[in-house]
Design a protein around this motif. Structure first.
Motif, PDB file in Angstrom:
ATOM      1  N   UNK A  31     -30.326  -5.531  -7.754  1.00 27.17           N
ATOM      2  CA  UNK A  31     -30.144  -5.152  -9.173  1.00 27.17           C
ATOM      3  C   UNK A  31     -30.509  -3.693  -9.453  1.00 27.17           C
ATOM      4  N   UNK A  32     -31.548  -3.194  -8.798  1.00 29.13           N
ATOM      5  CA  UNK A  32     -31.923  -1.799  -9.003  1.00 29.13           C
ATOM      6  C   UNK A  32     -30.887  -0.850  -8.403  1.00 29.13           C
ATOM      7  N   UNK A  33     -30.352  -1.231  -7.244  1.00 29.60           N
ATOM      8  CA  UNK A  33     -29.332  -0.406  -6.601  1.00 29.60           C
ATOM      9  C   UNK A  33     -28.055  -0.370  -7.442  1.00 29.60           C
ATOM     10  N   UNK A  34     -27.706  -1.518  -8.041  1.00 28.24           N
ATOM     11  CA  UNK A  34     -26.515  -1.562  -8.885  1.00 28.24           C
ATOM     12  C   UNK A  34     -26.717  -0.711 -10.134  1.00 28.24           C
ATOM     13  N   UNK A  35     -27.906  -0.773 -10.717  1.00 30.26           N
ATOM     14  CA  UNK A  35     -28.175   0.023 -11.916  1.00 30.26           C
ATOM     15  C   UNK A  35     -28.071   1.522 -11.609  1.00 30.26           C
ATOM     16  N   UNK A  36     -28.641   1.935 -10.488  1.00 26.67           N
ATOM     17  CA  UNK A  36     -28.539   3.338 -10.092  1.00 26.67           C
ATOM     18  C   UNK A  36     -27.091   3.718  -9.811  1.00 26.67           C
ATOM     19  N   UNK A  37     -26.352   2.852  -9.137  1.00 26.71           N
ATOM     20  CA  UNK A  37     -24.950   3.135  -8.828  1.00 26.71           C
ATOM     21  C   UNK A  37     -24.118   3.243 -10.100  1.00 26.71           C
ATOM     22  N   UNK A  38     -24.382   2.413 -11.085  1.00 24.96           N
ATOM     23  CA  UNK A  38     -23.641   2.479 -12.349  1.00 24.96           C
ATOM     24  C   UNK A  38     -23.960   3.773 -13.086  1.00 24.96           C
ATOM     25  N   UNK A  39     -25.220   4.179 -13.084  1.00 24.81           N
ATOM     26  CA  UNK A  39     -25.572   5.441 -13.741  1.00 24.81           C
ATOM     27  C   UNK A  39     -24.900   6.634 -13.043  1.00 24.81           C
TER      28      UNK A  39
END
Length: 124
Positions: A31-39
């Motif tokens: 979830x943290x990796x996805x949030x960073x990737x989306x940003x």
């Protein structure tokens, strides 16, 4: 100086790509990796929209170059005036071409960043 500008643009974009790759690989939780990737995707999308908008601007400059050449041919004020106008139009053409090349370099690296982010979102 033109090639130094290209080199600087290439190196700065490469460093950005390396930082994105390293930061996405460093985060273990999905979830943290996805949030960073989306940003990062939002940033890259805004930056690529700006780069694509600059091509419209460069197209307008190209039209102005043609119009300036046409007007310079019509207004024959003497050999010195014509030579200076041709020099100015040539300099503007060189600057436009350099700007287009830098925008292409930006778009290449932004596309790589977008592909990297999508790959990290899709893979678990």
């Amino acid at each position: 100086m033109k090639f130094l500008g290209y080199l600087y643009r290439f190196l700065s974009n490469f460093v950005f790509l390396a930082l994105v790759y390293y930061s996405l690989n460093l985060i273990e939780k999905y979830p943290q990796r996805v949030m960073l990737a989306v940003m990062i995707l939002i940033y890259a999308g805004m930056h690529s929209a700006s780069a694509l908008r600059s091509f419209y601007f460069f197209q307008r400059i190209e039209r102005l170059e043609g119009e300036a050449r046409r007007l310079a041919a019509i207004a024959a004020e003497g050999p010195n005036a014509t030579a200076s106008r041709k020099q100015i139009v040539g300099d503007v053409a060189d600057l436009r071409h350099a700007g287009e090349m830098k925008a292409y370099i930006d778009l290449l690296f932004l596309a790589l960043v977008i592909l990297l982010c999508i790959a990290k979102i899709v893979t678990n």
